[in-house]
Design a protein around this motif. Sequence first.
Motif, PDB file in Angstrom:
ATOM      1  N   ALA A 237     -17.534 -25.506 -14.119  1.00  0.00           N
ATOM      2  CA  ALA A 237     -16.387 -23.754 -14.643  1.00  0.00           C
ATOM      3  C   ALA A 237     -15.383 -24.090 -13.295  1.00  0.00           C
ATOM      4  O   ALA A 237     -14.580 -23.770 -14.305  1.00  0.00           O
ATOM      5  CB  ALA A 237     -17.574 -22.940 -14.145  1.00  0.00           C
ATOM      6  N   ARG A 238     -15.593 -24.874 -12.377  1.00  0.00           N
ATOM      7  CA  ARG A 238     -14.248 -25.205 -11.412  1.00  0.00           C
ATOM      8  C   ARG A 238     -12.984 -25.698 -11.648  1.00  0.00           C
ATOM      9  O   ARG A 238     -11.803 -26.330 -11.952  1.00  0.00           O
ATOM     10  CB  ARG A 238     -14.986 -24.896 -10.036  1.00  0.00           C
ATOM     11  N   ALA A 242     -13.881 -22.722 -18.717  1.00  0.00           N
ATOM     12  CA  ALA A 242     -15.187 -21.858 -19.616  1.00  0.00           C
ATOM     13  C   ALA A 242     -15.161 -22.685 -20.799  1.00  0.00           C
ATOM     14  O   ALA A 242     -14.015 -22.314 -21.772  1.00  0.00           O
ATOM     15  CB  ALA A 242     -15.123 -19.889 -19.941  1.00  0.00           C
ATOM     16  N   VAL A 243     -16.150 -23.714 -21.225  1.00  0.00           N
ATOM     17  CA  VAL A 243     -16.090 -24.497 -22.412  1.00  0.00           C
ATOM     18  C   VAL A 243     -16.394 -23.338 -23.385  1.00  0.00           C
ATOM     19  O   VAL A 243     -16.895 -22.265 -23.111  1.00  0.00           O
ATOM     20  CB  VAL A 243     -16.878 -25.611 -22.478  1.00  0.00           C
ATOM     21  N   GLY A 244     -16.224 -24.387 -24.347  1.00  0.00           N
ATOM     22  CA  GLY A 244     -16.419 -23.350 -25.190  1.00  0.00           C
ATOM     23  C   GLY A 244     -18.125 -23.217 -25.876  1.00  0.00           C
ATOM     24  O   GLY A 244     -18.628 -22.585 -26.522  1.00  0.00           O
ATOM     25  N   HIS A 271     -29.376 -19.522 -16.236  1.00  0.00           N
ATOM     26  CA  HIS A 271     -28.739 -19.714 -15.212  1.00  0.00           C
ATOM     27  C   HIS A 271     -28.015 -20.156 -15.366  1.00  0.00           C
ATOM     28  O   HIS A 271     -26.687 -19.717 -14.892  1.00  0.00           O
ATOM     29  CB  HIS A 271     -29.973 -19.867 -14.386  1.00  0.00           C
ATOM     30  N   GLY A 272     -27.869 -21.840 -15.557  1.00  0.00           N
ATOM     31  CA  GLY A 272     -27.357 -22.641 -15.157  1.00  0.00           C
ATOM     32  C   GLY A 272     -25.829 -22.365 -16.642  1.00  0.00           C
ATOM     33  O   GLY A 272     -24.754 -22.587 -16.542  1.00  0.00           O
ATOM     34  N   LEU A 276     -21.614 -21.657 -16.284  1.00  0.00           N
ATOM     35  CA  LEU A 276     -20.719 -22.077 -16.536  1.00  0.00           C
ATOM     36  C   LEU A 276     -19.669 -21.237 -17.632  1.00  0.00           C
ATOM     37  O   LEU A 276     -18.164 -21.404 -17.645  1.00  0.00           O
ATOM     38  CB  LEU A 276     -21.506 -23.025 -18.162  1.00  0.00           C
ATOM     39  N   GLY A 277     -20.380 -19.672 -18.039  1.00  0.00           N
ATOM     40  CA  GLY A 277     -19.504 -19.181 -18.502  1.00  0.00           C
ATOM     41  C   GLY A 277     -19.277 -19.792 -20.366  1.00  0.00           C
ATOM     42  O   GLY A 277     -18.004 -18.465 -20.801  1.00  0.00           O
TER      43      GLY A 277
END
Length: 328
Positions: A237-238, A242-244, A271-272, A276-277
């Motif tokens: 994520a960093r 935020a991947v699709g 949770h992961g 990730l978002g």
Amino acid sequence: MLPACGTAAQRPVTGHFNGATFFNPDGAPPRGFLDLARWKLAGEARDWPDSYPSPFAPDRPPRAAGPLRVSFVGHASFLIQGGGLNILTDPVWSERASPLSFAGPKRVNPPGIAFENLPPIDAVLVSHGHYDHLDLETLDRLWRRDRPRIVAPLGNDATIQSHRADIPVTAVDWGGVVPLGHGVEVVAVQVHHWSARGIFDRNAALWCGFVLRGLGDGVFFAGDTGFDQGQPFMRVARQHGAVGLALLPIGAYEPRWFMASQHMDPADAVHGFNLLGARQALGYHWGTFQLTDEAVDAPPADLALALNGQATDPGRFLAVRPGQVWSA
């Protein structure tokens, strides 16, 4: 003689390579042989059926076009299509995930795409050297048919070339970027796992996940990973936003005392996913090869409980079955 993982000759020492073997920085090492014996002697594995057929008909994918299209083959094998490319992850079409043709974990369902129905493959991503992810016979078939670009973490090139020396492999370290064409590139990312193909080659080759940039809003394929306090997901994520779409393992997790450092359970995976978002997740690594103690249908049931417990829309995280297709 069993094929071994790649050698470490003349490779520089890094923060995850000590000059002889790779390791997880600040992470737990894999369990040893005494723990393996303790697990197996406990005899707590649930019985799996000889056949666990998918409710989805085998896919007959078209040639890659514009929109992102993802077909699940089984275990950790996906066909990812988009941007004019056909990309396979950890392709295994063999009957067993084993060094032996007559023993070891056997498929309980056929591949979700028959090999002869695959479109021409442009790239193959191999996450690490375990037999349920790196299948030399399948890679040989793909190379003879399509001559795809094969990308794998350091050391796995030697494993592949020990089987067939003329197969070129792009070997990458964590952070390595490989252009695949059509504006798509793949990045090898750090996850928490380990590698071996025999008794004496533990961690002689590296492991990784992959981020595909330039396909939709990005795709993250985790390979195999432990949760590791969420670090693999926070890093992605960093570094990549935020991947699709996130492809996340949800199986091979019991007993937890043995498996937690190397394989997520569904609660870890949810949770992961939230760390990730990502907008969507597809859960894999379950229901094809029996590797651990949980029942064949435990992962989707535990995933449903985890999604409810973490207030996550169940439509955003699917436990996929062979032949199932997801489109952006």
